[in-house]
Design an enzyme around this catalytic site. Structure first.
Site, PDB file in Angstrom:
ATOM      1  N   CYS A   1      19.740  -3.444 -12.105  1.00 20.58           N
ATOM      2  CA  CYS A   1      19.767  -4.899 -11.881  1.00 20.58           C
ATOM      3  C   CYS A   1      21.162  -5.385 -11.510  1.00 20.58           C
ATOM      4  O   CYS A   1      21.322  -6.497 -11.034  1.00 20.58           O
ATOM      5  CB  CYS A   1      19.257  -5.646 -13.110  1.00 20.58           C
ATOM      6  SG  CYS A   1      20.281  -5.402 -14.568  1.00 20.58           S
TER       7      CYS A   1
ATOM      8  N   ASP B   1      23.618  -6.024 -13.595  1.00 17.58           N
ATOM      9  CA  ASP B   1      24.286  -6.801 -14.642  1.00 17.58           C
ATOM     10  C   ASP B   1      25.338  -5.954 -15.356  1.00 17.58           C
ATOM     11  O   ASP B   1      25.129  -4.762 -15.587  1.00 17.58           O
ATOM     12  CB  ASP B   1      23.258  -7.305 -15.667  1.00 17.58           C
ATOM     13  CG  ASP B   1      22.390  -8.418 -15.109  1.00 17.58           C
ATOM     14  OD1 ASP B   1      22.485  -8.696 -13.906  1.00 17.58           O
ATOM     15  OD2 ASP B   1      21.618  -9.009 -15.883  1.00 17.58           O
TER      16      ASP B   1
ATOM     17  N   CYS C   1      22.188 -11.968 -15.685  1.00 17.52           N
ATOM     18  CA  CYS C   1      21.104 -12.943 -15.745  1.00 17.52           C
ATOM     19  C   CYS C   1      21.194 -13.798 -17.007  1.00 17.52           C
ATOM     20  O   CYS C   1      22.012 -13.534 -17.890  1.00 17.52           O
ATOM     21  CB  CYS C   1      19.774 -12.200 -15.706  1.00 17.52           C
ATOM     22  SG  CYS C   1      19.493 -11.208 -17.180  1.00 17.52           S
TER      23      CYS C   1
ATOM     24  N   CYS D   1      17.683  -6.189 -21.108  1.00 17.68           N
ATOM     25  CA  CYS D   1      18.952  -6.915 -21.269  1.00 17.68           C
ATOM     26  C   CYS D   1      19.461  -6.751 -22.710  1.00 17.68           C
ATOM     27  O   CYS D   1      20.663  -6.647 -22.938  1.00 17.68           O
ATOM     28  CB  CYS D   1      18.790  -8.397 -20.942  1.00 17.68           C
ATOM     29  SG  CYS D   1      17.984  -8.714 -19.356  1.00 17.68           S
TER      30      CYS D   1
HETATM   31 FE1  FES Z   1      19.279  -6.543 -16.102  1.00 20.30          FE
HETATM   32 FE2  FES Z   1      19.463  -8.865 -17.309  1.00 20.30          FE
HETATM   33  S1  FES Z   1      18.324  -8.387 -15.514  1.00 20.30           S
HETATM   34  S2  FES Z   1      20.475  -7.029 -17.859  1.00 20.30           S
END
Ligand code: FES
Length: 125
Positions: free
Chosen positions: A33, A35, A58, A102
């Site tokens: 993702c 992040d 996010c 997450c």
């Molecule tokens: Fe991957 Fe939040 S979308 S950590």
């Protein structure tokens, strides 16, 4: 949808920002993702007296970062090592299934900064 706790932590995080005099810094990212969480620790007598985060990510990643700081603050290093992604989830109420990772990233970021703290400490002894 996100819980009120998630939205509150995202909109008004208590622990965000850089820590200039950190005893350890750890970073963890999720390549899927994109992040990235950076966690700063301040430790005194093996007790975590302050935790801060800088997260590029996010809503859930930011809420998880803030929650994990809250969970780790005031704990000993040994106690903080036991913090699991489920503890972060409990702190937030819940997350949509697609955002559970997450909280896992949060747990890994905390484990990473603790590992860096212990490595640094071992080198100084
Ligand atoms: Fe991957 Fe939040 S979308 S950590």
């Amino acid at each position: 949808m996100y819980s009120k706790k998630v939205v509150d932590r995202f909109s008004n995080p208590k622990n965000s920002g850089e820590m200039k005099d950190a005893d350890a810094i750890g970073e963890e990212g999720n390549p899927r993702c994109g992040d990235v969480m950076k966690i700063y620790l301040k430790v005194e007598n093996e007790k975590i007296i302050d935790v801060k985060f800088q997260t590029y990510g996010c809503i859930a990643a930011i809420a998880c970062s803030d929650a994990l700081c809250e969970l780790a603050k005031g704990k000993t290093i040994t106690e903080a090592k036991k913090i699991k992604s489920q503890d972060i989830l409990n702190e937030l109420g819940k997350l949509p299934p697609i955002k559970i990772h997450c909280s896992i990233l949060g747990m890994e970021a905390l484990q990473n900064v603790i590992k860096n703290y212990e490595t640094k400490k071992a080198k100084n002894n």
